[in-house]
Design a protein around this motif. Structure first.
Motif, PDB file in Angstrom:
ATOM      1  N   LEU A   3       1.108  -0.786  -0.372  1.00 60.34           N
ATOM      2  CA  LEU A   3      -0.266  -0.001   0.172  1.00 60.34           C
ATOM      3  C   LEU A   3       1.522   1.185  -0.220  1.00 60.34           C
ATOM      4  N   MET A   4       0.326   2.277  -0.836  1.00 61.73           N
ATOM      5  CA  MET A   4       1.472   3.099  -0.634  1.00 61.73           C
ATOM      6  C   MET A   4       0.409   3.857  -0.019  1.00 61.73           C
ATOM      7  N   SER A   5       1.432   5.416  -0.151  1.00 60.01           N
ATOM      8  CA  SER A   5       0.712   6.826   1.392  1.00 60.01           C
ATOM      9  C   SER A   5       0.174   7.953   0.215  1.00 60.01           C
ATOM     10  N   PHE A   6      -0.983   8.191  -0.284  1.00 60.41           N
ATOM     11  CA  PHE A   6      -1.143   9.156  -0.752  1.00 60.41           C
ATOM     12  C   PHE A   6      -2.076  10.660  -0.454  1.00 60.41           C
ATOM     13  N   LEU A  11      -3.352  13.808  -5.052  1.00 62.35           N
ATOM     14  CA  LEU A  11      -5.094  13.814  -5.583  1.00 62.35           C
ATOM     15  C   LEU A  11      -5.586  15.189  -6.373  1.00 62.35           C
ATOM     16  N   ALA A  12      -5.513  15.891  -5.476  1.00 64.41           N
ATOM     17  CA  ALA A  12      -5.939  17.523  -5.804  1.00 64.41           C
ATOM     18  C   ALA A  12      -5.108  18.102  -7.239  1.00 64.41           C
ATOM     19  N   ALA A  13      -4.014  17.133  -7.371  1.00 66.15           N
ATOM     20  CA  ALA A  13      -3.172  18.323  -8.042  1.00 66.15           C
ATOM     21  C   ALA A  13      -3.163  17.835  -9.310  1.00 66.15           C
ATOM     22  N   LEU A  14      -3.633  15.945  -9.123  1.00 65.81           N
ATOM     23  CA  LEU A  14      -3.888  15.320  -9.823  1.00 65.81           C
ATOM     24  C   LEU A  14      -5.086  15.882 -10.950  1.00 65.81           C
ATOM     25  N   GLU A  50      -7.438   3.472  -3.074  1.00 63.42           N
ATOM     26  CA  GLU A  50      -6.790   3.943  -2.073  1.00 63.42           C
ATOM     27  C   GLU A  50      -7.313   4.890  -0.769  1.00 63.42           C
ATOM     28  N   ILE A  51      -7.135   5.885  -1.043  1.00 62.20           N
ATOM     29  CA  ILE A  51      -7.540   6.574  -0.456  1.00 62.20           C
ATOM     30  C   ILE A  51      -9.053   6.201   0.640  1.00 62.20           C
ATOM     31  N   ALA A  52     -10.158   5.726  -0.664  1.00 61.34           N
ATOM     32  CA  ALA A  52     -11.658   5.701   0.220  1.00 61.34           C
ATOM     33  C   ALA A  52     -11.566   4.474   0.634  1.00 61.34           C
ATOM     34  N   ALA A  53     -10.262   3.453   0.789  1.00 60.86           N
ATOM     35  CA  ALA A  53     -10.211   2.166   1.634  1.00 60.86           C
ATOM     36  C   ALA A  53      -9.378   2.250   2.240  1.00 60.86           C
ATOM     37  N   GLY A  54      -8.533   3.508   2.787  1.00 58.66           N
ATOM     38  CA  GLY A  54      -7.717   4.037   3.844  1.00 58.66           C
ATOM     39  C   GLY A  54      -9.011   3.895   5.039  1.00 58.66           C
TER      40      GLY A  54
END
Length: 72
Positions: A3-6, A11-14, A50-54
């Motif tokens: 799992l990566m740390s985002f 996300l906003a920049a993307l 990933e953010i939602a799962a976290g």
């Protein structure tokens, strides 16, 4: 699976870059250039998942249901 740390900032920049039609994204002192819009969108979707799962909230899944009447 690793799992990566985002971050929400990443996300906003993307999303800003995608909306502007650019492939170069800068955030947190980093700059990344994506090969095409599909790569950028794929990265957005990965981070959203990933953010939602976290947070314990999986992303909704859309699908198409099919059915048949048994008498035809």
């Amino acid at each position: 699976m690793v799992l990566m740390s985002f971050t929400d900032d990443e996300l906003a920049a993307l999303k800003r870059a995608f909306a502007a039609g650019t492939l170069r994204v800068s955030y947190e002192g980093k700059t990344v250039e994506y090969g095409n819009a599909e790569d950028l969108l794929r990265r957005i979707r990965t981070i959203e998942g990933e953010i939602a799962a976290g947070r314990g909230r999986p992303l909704p899944v859309a699908g198409v249901a099919g059915f048949r009447r048994g008498d035809r």
